[in-house]
Write a protein that holds these residues in place. Structure first.
Motif, mmCIF file in Angstrom:
data_model
loop_
_atom_site.group_PDB
_atom_site.id
_atom_site.type_symbol
_atom_site.label_atom_id
_atom_site.label_comp_id
_atom_site.label_asym_id
_atom_site.label_seq_id
_atom_site.Cartn_x
_atom_site.Cartn_y
_atom_site.Cartn_z
ATOM 1 N N ALA A 49 0.843 -1.192 0.000
ATOM 2 C CA ALA A 49 0.000 0.000 0.000
ATOM 3 C C ALA A 49 0.878 1.241 0.000
ATOM 4 C CB ALA A 49 -0.908 0.020 1.221
ATOM 5 N N SER A 50 0.334 2.341 -0.531
ATOM 6 C CA SER A 50 1.038 3.617 -0.551
ATOM 7 C C SER A 50 0.088 4.748 -0.178
ATOM 8 C CB SER A 50 1.632 3.891 -1.927
ATOM 9 O OG SER A 50 2.599 2.936 -2.285
ATOM 10 N N ILE A 51 0.676 5.833 0.322
ATOM 11 C CA ILE A 51 -0.104 7.004 0.719
ATOM 12 C C ILE A 51 0.645 8.253 0.283
ATOM 13 C CG2 ILE A 51 0.945 7.056 3.034
ATOM 14 C CD1 ILE A 51 -1.851 7.944 4.083
ATOM 15 N N SER A 52 -0.089 9.257 -0.162
ATOM 16 C CA SER A 52 0.522 10.503 -0.631
ATOM 17 C C SER A 52 1.025 11.333 0.555
ATOM 18 C CB SER A 52 -0.499 11.292 -1.447
ATOM 19 O OG SER A 52 -1.629 11.600 -0.651
ATOM 20 N N THR A 53 1.705 12.427 0.248
ATOM 21 C CA THR A 53 2.372 13.208 1.291
ATOM 22 C C THR A 53 1.415 13.706 2.374
ATOM 23 O OG1 THR A 53 2.159 15.152 -0.119
ATOM 24 C CG2 THR A 53 4.266 13.972 -0.189
ATOM 25 N N LEU A 54 0.236 14.154 1.976
ATOM 26 C CA LEU A 54 -0.728 14.678 2.951
ATOM 27 C C LEU A 54 -1.797 13.654 3.317
ATOM 28 C CD1 LEU A 54 -1.188 18.332 1.639
ATOM 29 C CD2 LEU A 54 0.341 17.486 3.438
ATOM 30 N N GLY A 55 -1.689 12.471 2.753
ATOM 31 C CA GLY A 55 -2.644 11.421 3.085
ATOM 32 C C GLY A 55 -3.941 11.481 2.313
ATOM 33 N N SER A 56 -4.012 12.339 1.320
ATOM 34 C CA SER A 56 -5.267 12.498 0.580
ATOM 35 C C SER A 56 -5.486 11.398 -0.449
ATOM 36 C CB SER A 56 -5.308 13.859 -0.110
ATOM 37 O OG SER A 56 -4.199 13.996 -0.969
ATOM 38 N N VAL A 64 -4.834 -7.034 -0.669
ATOM 39 C CA VAL A 64 -5.153 -6.491 0.661
ATOM 40 C C VAL A 64 -6.282 -5.470 0.619
ATOM 41 C CG1 VAL A 64 -2.758 -6.842 1.333
ATOM 42 C CG2 VAL A 64 -3.501 -4.562 0.627
ATOM 43 N N LYS A 65 -6.739 -5.127 -0.555
ATOM 44 C CA LYS A 65 -7.769 -4.092 -0.698
ATOM 45 C C LYS A 65 -9.023 -4.485 0.076
ATOM 46 C CE LYS A 65 -7.601 -2.301 -4.684
ATOM 47 N NZ LYS A 65 -7.709 -2.099 -6.162
ATOM 48 N N GLY A 66 -9.543 -3.525 0.842
ATOM 49 C CA GLY A 66 -10.735 -3.778 1.638
ATOM 50 C C GLY A 66 -10.451 -4.341 3.014
ATOM 51 N N ARG A 67 -9.208 -4.766 3.250
ATOM 52 C CA ARG A 67 -8.836 -5.329 4.550
ATOM 53 C C ARG A 67 -7.797 -4.473 5.271
ATOM 54 N NH1 ARG A 67 -6.168 -9.972 4.754
ATOM 55 N NH2 ARG A 67 -5.203 -9.753 2.675
ATOM 56 N N PHE A 68 -6.911 -3.844 4.530
ATOM 57 C CA PHE A 68 -5.838 -3.031 5.112
ATOM 58 C C PHE A 68 -6.126 -1.546 4.876
ATOM 59 C CE2 PHE A 68 -2.083 -6.273 4.730
ATOM 60 C CZ PHE A 68 -2.851 -7.226 5.385
ATOM 61 N N THR A 69 -5.661 -0.712 5.817
ATOM 62 C CA THR A 69 -5.782 0.728 5.678
ATOM 63 C C THR A 69 -4.451 1.383 6.035
ATOM 64 O OG1 THR A 69 -8.128 0.670 6.269
ATOM 65 C CG2 THR A 69 -7.008 2.802 6.399
ATOM 66 N N ILE A 70 -3.911 2.151 5.095
ATOM 67 C CA ILE A 70 -2.679 2.883 5.339
ATOM 68 C C ILE A 70 -3.019 4.300 5.774
ATOM 69 C CG2 ILE A 70 -2.453 3.601 2.918
ATOM 70 C CD1 ILE A 70 0.591 3.313 3.211
ATOM 71 N N SER A 71 -2.247 4.825 6.717
ATOM 72 C CA SER A 71 -2.443 6.201 7.179
ATOM 73 C C SER A 71 -1.108 6.747 7.668
ATOM 74 C CB SER A 71 -3.496 6.270 8.288
ATOM 75 O OG SER A 71 -3.088 5.519 9.421
ATOM 76 N N ARG A 72 -1.075 8.049 7.931
ATOM 77 C CA ARG A 72 0.158 8.677 8.379
ATOM 78 C C ARG A 72 -0.143 9.828 9.307
ATOM 79 N NH1 ARG A 72 3.119 10.501 3.112
ATOM 80 N NH2 ARG A 72 4.604 11.401 4.609
ATOM 81 N N ASP A 73 0.838 10.142 10.165
ATOM 82 C CA ASP A 73 0.793 11.296 11.027
ATOM 83 C C ASP A 73 2.099 12.050 10.818
ATOM 84 O OD1 ASP A 73 0.865 13.169 13.076
ATOM 85 O OD2 ASP A 73 -0.105 11.852 14.524
ATOM 86 N N GLN A 82 -3.186 -0.458 9.312
ATOM 87 C CA GLN A 82 -4.205 -1.210 10.037
ATOM 88 C C GLN A 82 -4.564 -2.422 9.186
ATOM 89 O OE1 GLN A 82 -5.679 -0.681 13.155
ATOM 90 N NE2 GLN A 82 -6.595 -2.702 12.773
ATOM 91 N N MET A 83 -4.409 -3.599 9.767
ATOM 92 C CA MET A 83 -4.647 -4.840 9.035
ATOM 93 C C MET A 83 -5.779 -5.609 9.715
ATOM 94 S SD MET A 83 -0.734 -6.014 8.222
ATOM 95 C CE MET A 83 -0.426 -6.506 9.903
ATOM 96 N N ASN A 84 -6.859 -5.784 8.999
ATOM 97 C CA ASN A 84 -8.020 -6.519 9.504
ATOM 98 C C ASN A 84 -8.247 -7.768 8.668
ATOM 99 O OD1 ASN A 84 -8.484 -4.401 11.360
ATOM 100 N ND2 ASN A 84 -9.760 -3.313 9.879
ATOM 101 N N SER A 85 -9.049 -8.679 9.198
ATOM 102 C CA SER A 85 -9.393 -9.921 8.483
ATOM 103 C C SER A 85 -8.138 -10.609 7.941
ATOM 104 C CB SER A 85 -10.365 -9.612 7.343
ATOM 105 O OG SER A 85 -11.522 -8.990 7.820
#
Length: 117
Positions: A49-56, A64-73, A82-85
């Motif tokens: 998974a990848s996330i842009s600089t501001l997380g947008s 992993v689509k639908g099960r994992f969520t990438i985020s940043r602070d 976040q890894m579910n299922s």
């Protein structure tokens, strides 16, 4: 010198959840897209998974689509996954790195995720 420290892995039963973290120091974390990759035993690096600089913007591997969520602070120089299922095939060492959909050689030690009953 850039330091990358991944954490949060462990042993979990199928269907369970884990939250991975990656703290990056010594670089301008907020100016880079960030990526999670993984390496299963005996296999090469797989982009997760990848996330842009501001997380947008985020993008995920089909596996992993639908099960994992990438985020940043950006205030904490920290990337999350976040890894579910979880499934046995998610068993791997997980790494974070700069970039968008990249699979570069890891800089950190990674964190082991084992999904097994």
């Amino acid at each position: 010198e850039v330091q990358v420290v991944e954490s949060g892995g462990g042993l979990v039963q199928p269907g369970g959840s884990l939250r991975l973290s990656c703290v990056v120091s010594g670089s301008t974390f907020s100016t880079y897209s960030q990526t999670w990759v993984r390496q299963a035993p005996g296999k090469g690096l797989e982009w997760v998974a990848s996330i842009s600089t501001l997380g947008s913007a985020t993008t995920y591997a089909d596996s992993v689509k639908g099960r994992f969520t990438i985020s940043r602070d950006n205030a904490k120089n920290t990337l999350y996954l976040q890894m579910n299922s979880l499934k046995p095939e998610d068993t791997a060492v997980y790494y974070c790195e700069n970039g968008w959909t990249t699979t570069n050689p890891p800089q950190g030690q990674g964190t082991q995720v084992t999904v097994s009953s």
